[in-house]
Design a protein around this motif. Sequence first.
Motif, PDB file in Angstrom:
ATOM      1  N   ALA A  44      57.157  59.998  25.977  1.00  0.00           N
ATOM      2  CA  ALA A  44      58.222  59.138  26.499  1.00  0.00           C
ATOM      3  C   ALA A  44      57.658  57.859  27.095  1.00  0.00           C
ATOM      4  N   SER A  45      56.521  57.986  27.810  1.00  0.00           N
ATOM      5  CA  SER A  45      55.896  56.799  28.386  1.00  0.00           C
ATOM      6  C   SER A  45      55.414  55.847  27.306  1.00  0.00           C
ATOM      7  N   GLU A  46      54.846  56.395  26.233  1.00  0.00           N
ATOM      8  CA  GLU A  46      54.389  55.531  25.140  1.00  0.00           C
ATOM      9  C   GLU A  46      55.570  54.845  24.460  1.00  0.00           C
ATOM     10  N   ARG A  47      56.670  55.591  24.283  1.00  0.00           N
ATOM     11  CA  ARG A  47      57.853  54.962  23.679  1.00  0.00           C
ATOM     12  C   ARG A  47      58.396  53.854  24.566  1.00  0.00           C
ATOM     13  N   ARG A  48      58.450  54.136  25.896  1.00  0.00           N
ATOM     14  CA  ARG A  48      58.932  53.100  26.815  1.00  0.00           C
ATOM     15  C   ARG A  48      58.001  51.895  26.819  1.00  0.00           C
ATOM     16  N   LEU A  49      56.674  52.191  26.768  1.00  0.00           N
ATOM     17  CA  LEU A  49      55.729  51.080  26.773  1.00  0.00           C
ATOM     18  C   LEU A  49      55.875  50.234  25.512  1.00  0.00           C
ATOM     19  N   ARG A  50      56.007  50.893  24.346  1.00  0.00           N
ATOM     20  CA  ARG A  50      56.181  50.121  23.106  1.00  0.00           C
ATOM     21  C   ARG A  50      57.472  49.309  23.133  1.00  0.00           C
ATOM     22  N   ARG A  51      58.533  49.936  23.645  1.00  0.00           N
ATOM     23  CA  ARG A  51      59.798  49.208  23.735  1.00  0.00           C
ATOM     24  C   ARG A  51      59.693  48.066  24.731  1.00  0.00           C
ATOM     25  N   PHE A  52      59.011  48.341  25.842  1.00  0.00           N
ATOM     26  CA  PHE A  52      58.845  47.304  26.854  1.00  0.00           C
ATOM     27  C   PHE A  52      58.040  46.125  26.303  1.00  0.00           C
ATOM     28  N   MET A  53      56.953  46.432  25.584  1.00  0.00           N
ATOM     29  CA  MET A  53      56.150  45.350  25.018  1.00  0.00           C
ATOM     30  C   MET A  53      56.944  44.563  23.984  1.00  0.00           C
TER      31      MET A  53
ATOM     32  N   ASP B 180      60.257  44.244  23.904  1.00  0.00           N
ATOM     33  CA  ASP B 180      61.265  43.451  24.621  1.00  0.00           C
ATOM     34  C   ASP B 180      60.627  42.269  25.328  1.00  0.00           C
ATOM     35  N   ALA B 181      59.454  42.523  25.976  1.00  0.00           N
ATOM     36  CA  ALA B 181      58.787  41.429  26.670  1.00  0.00           C
ATOM     37  C   ALA B 181      58.372  40.336  25.692  1.00  0.00           C
ATOM     38  N   GLY B 182      57.841  40.750  24.533  1.00  0.00           N
ATOM     39  CA  GLY B 182      57.473  39.748  23.534  1.00  0.00           C
ATOM     40  C   GLY B 182      58.669  38.959  23.039  1.00  0.00           C
ATOM     41  N   HIS B 183      59.798  39.665  22.860  1.00  0.00           N
ATOM     42  CA  HIS B 183      61.011  38.977  22.418  1.00  0.00           C
ATOM     43  C   HIS B 183      61.510  37.993  23.478  1.00  0.00           C
ATOM     44  N   GLU B 184      61.473  38.426  24.741  1.00  0.00           N
ATOM     45  CA  GLU B 184      61.953  37.546  25.805  1.00  0.00           C
ATOM     46  C   GLU B 184      61.044  36.336  25.984  1.00  0.00           C
ATOM     47  N   LEU B 185      59.752  36.534  25.825  1.00  0.00           N
ATOM     48  CA  LEU B 185      58.826  35.415  25.995  1.00  0.00           C
ATOM     49  C   LEU B 185      58.831  34.478  24.787  1.00  0.00           C
ATOM     50  N   ARG B 186      59.203  35.018  23.624  1.00  0.00           N
ATOM     51  CA  ARG B 186      59.180  34.182  22.438  1.00  0.00           C
ATOM     52  C   ARG B 186      60.208  33.061  22.502  1.00  0.00           C
TER      53      ARG B 186
ATOM     54  N   ASP C   4      79.387  53.203  28.701  1.00  0.00           N
ATOM     55  CA  ASP C   4      78.152  52.949  27.955  1.00  0.00           C
ATOM     56  C   ASP C   4      77.345  51.826  28.588  1.00  0.00           C
ATOM     57  N   ALA C   5      78.014  50.756  29.005  1.00  0.00           N
ATOM     58  CA  ALA C   5      77.296  49.644  29.639  1.00  0.00           C
ATOM     59  C   ALA C   5      76.746  50.064  30.992  1.00  0.00           C
ATOM     60  N   ALA C   6      77.478  50.931  31.717  1.00  0.00           N
ATOM     61  CA  ALA C   6      76.993  51.377  33.033  1.00  0.00           C
ATOM     62  C   ALA C   6      75.716  52.193  32.914  1.00  0.00           C
ATOM     63  N   GLN C   7      75.549  52.909  31.807  1.00  0.00           N
ATOM     64  CA  GLN C   7      74.335  53.697  31.617  1.00  0.00           C
ATOM     65  C   GLN C   7      73.127  52.840  31.262  1.00  0.00           C
ATOM     66  N   GLN C   8      73.348  51.569  30.893  1.00  0.00           N
ATOM     67  CA  GLN C   8      72.242  50.720  30.450  1.00  0.00           C
ATOM     68  C   GLN C   8      71.870  49.629  31.445  1.00  0.00           C
ATOM     69  N   VAL C   9      72.631  49.473  32.524  1.00  0.00           N
ATOM     70  CA  VAL C   9      72.401  48.320  33.397  1.00  0.00           C
ATOM     71  C   VAL C   9      71.036  48.365  34.082  1.00  0.00           C
ATOM     72  N   PHE C  10      70.477  49.564  34.277  1.00  0.00           N
ATOM     73  CA  PHE C  10      69.189  49.666  34.966  1.00  0.00           C
ATOM     74  C   PHE C  10      68.003  49.602  33.994  1.00  0.00           C
ATOM     75  N   GLU C  11      68.283  49.474  32.700  1.00  0.00           N
ATOM     76  CA  GLU C  11      67.200  49.380  31.735  1.00  0.00           C
ATOM     77  C   GLU C  11      66.615  47.976  31.745  1.00  0.00           C
ATOM     78  N   ARG C  12      65.322  47.895  31.427  1.00  0.00           N
ATOM     79  CA  ARG C  12      64.649  46.600  31.420  1.00  0.00           C
ATOM     80  C   ARG C  12      65.158  45.743  30.271  1.00  0.00           C
ATOM     81  N   PHE C  13      65.364  44.464  30.573  1.00  0.00           N
ATOM     82  CA  PHE C  13      65.804  43.439  29.633  1.00  0.00           C
ATOM     83  C   PHE C  13      67.242  43.650  29.165  1.00  0.00           C
ATOM     84  N   TYR C  14      68.002  44.493  29.857  1.00  0.00           N
ATOM     85  CA  TYR C  14      69.422  44.606  29.512  1.00  0.00           C
ATOM     86  C   TYR C  14      70.185  43.480  30.206  1.00  0.00           C
TER      87      TYR C  14
END
Length: 508
Positions: free
Chosen positions: A239-248, A250-256, A439-449
């Motif tokens: 789960a941590s690896e999946r979150r890290l890959r998703r985080f990277m 998302d971070a790359g997308h946001e920085l791009r 559905d939106a309430a379940q995602q508000v605490f996710e990074r880059f949402y």
Amino acid sequence: MRLLPRRPRSVRTRLVLISTVLATVAVLVSQAAGLAVMRSWLTGQIDQRLTQFRPPPPAAYGKPPHGLAPEDVLPSDFRVFFYAPDGRLRSDSLGSGTGRPRLPASASRLALEDGRPATVPDAGGGGGWRVVADRGPDGRPVVVALPLDTVEGATSKLLWFSLAIGAVVAAGVGLLGSAAVRLGLRPLARMERTALRITGGESALTVADTDPRTETGRLGIAFNTMLGQVRAALLRKDASERRLRRFMADAGHELRTPLTSIQGFAELLVEQPRLPAARRREAHELIARNAERMSRLVDDLFLLAKLGYAPVAHRETVDLLSLAADGVGAAVVAHPGREVRLAPLGGGGGDGPGATLDVVDALGDAHQLSQVIANLLANACRHTPPGARVEVRVGAVRTGAETGGTDRPGRSSATVALPAGVPACVVEVADDGPGLTPDAAQQVFERFYRGPSAGENVEPGSGLGLSIAATIAEAHGGRLELDTRPGHGCVFRLLLPRSVGAGPHGPA
């Protein structure tokens, strides 16, 4: 010549060998003790016969009476040897049988105490003799002897019998012990096969032998517990690896996005040096704005990484009411025309809408907690219509389904629920905006949402504010949660364990 390494014996082989050796040694020791006791008893019987024997009368030293042969004068297998008046050992003797004890040729060298039996070897190398020195009627030394053939024969037979018994016992223990050990180690063998299957890929298997009354059962319980912990650790790692890959990603997308804008406007300025001043100033402003956005995003990412790996660095008594008042003042300045007010917490301890504001103290980092309140206020002002009211409420409650801190339908959070009935300090940021869907309430605490913005001119955030706020709350041992439903606004609630005294109206 190279010696091959010695193959280690299995546990079963070692147990059988140890039990066989111990049983054989026990049998041989017991037989040796019995042999010693029997030999001592037989020797004692011979000594008793020797000490009770009295040499024959003087007539027996010469011609035996009534025409008897010398060997018929003595009973049984007694032998009597005489020393002459001059101290020399006489060649003749009384008694029957063959062989004779090894006695000194002179009486002066006779090292026997009168009346005390002793063992001497046979003169011809045969069996030993038990002898006792005595004095004849005329005072001359006399040695009475009995052969130890009977004792040595009995002990020899018993010795061979003991060796035979030891061999039989060793063979029996080896065979029966092997079967018994194999039966006793059957749970371990099953555990071994299960472990091999698990290493082969069947990770869902568990050990069946879990009887806590036996050693193998307790080992099975410990093995299953270890397997559960390993599986949980692997799941957390995945789960941590999946979150890290998703985080990277998302971070790359946001920085791009800002990087692309900066690159585009920079290339425009380089390729068209004769741009009008107004267009050049606009390009510079857009480059600066995107650089600032990227800088904020990098700062937020760094803060998230720091909060995820380091505990709260500084803890002190914090006045949540003062932090909330400062946050309200900053929000009013940043969003002119927006109605943002400070109010007491209603329904948390008997406080009504018209109650006075009381000091609520919590234990934590003032800077991080003020950042949580600022993030919640910025989120409420950015994602609600301009006419929506925002209210900040401060108070103290006991956690529950109505007061907050525990799970219930319509409530979402990124952290685990607090135990019910725990005293807690609360800061609520509520608005009367359109609210969020489940559905939106379940995602508000996710990074880059990012939720929908209130207007076209509102600059979008980084999508990390609520994630940072939830991480800070968790680091303080508290919880950040959201109560919402469409058409009824949102209530973001920060709960912190009440470590120090609250105001007079707070719960005890």
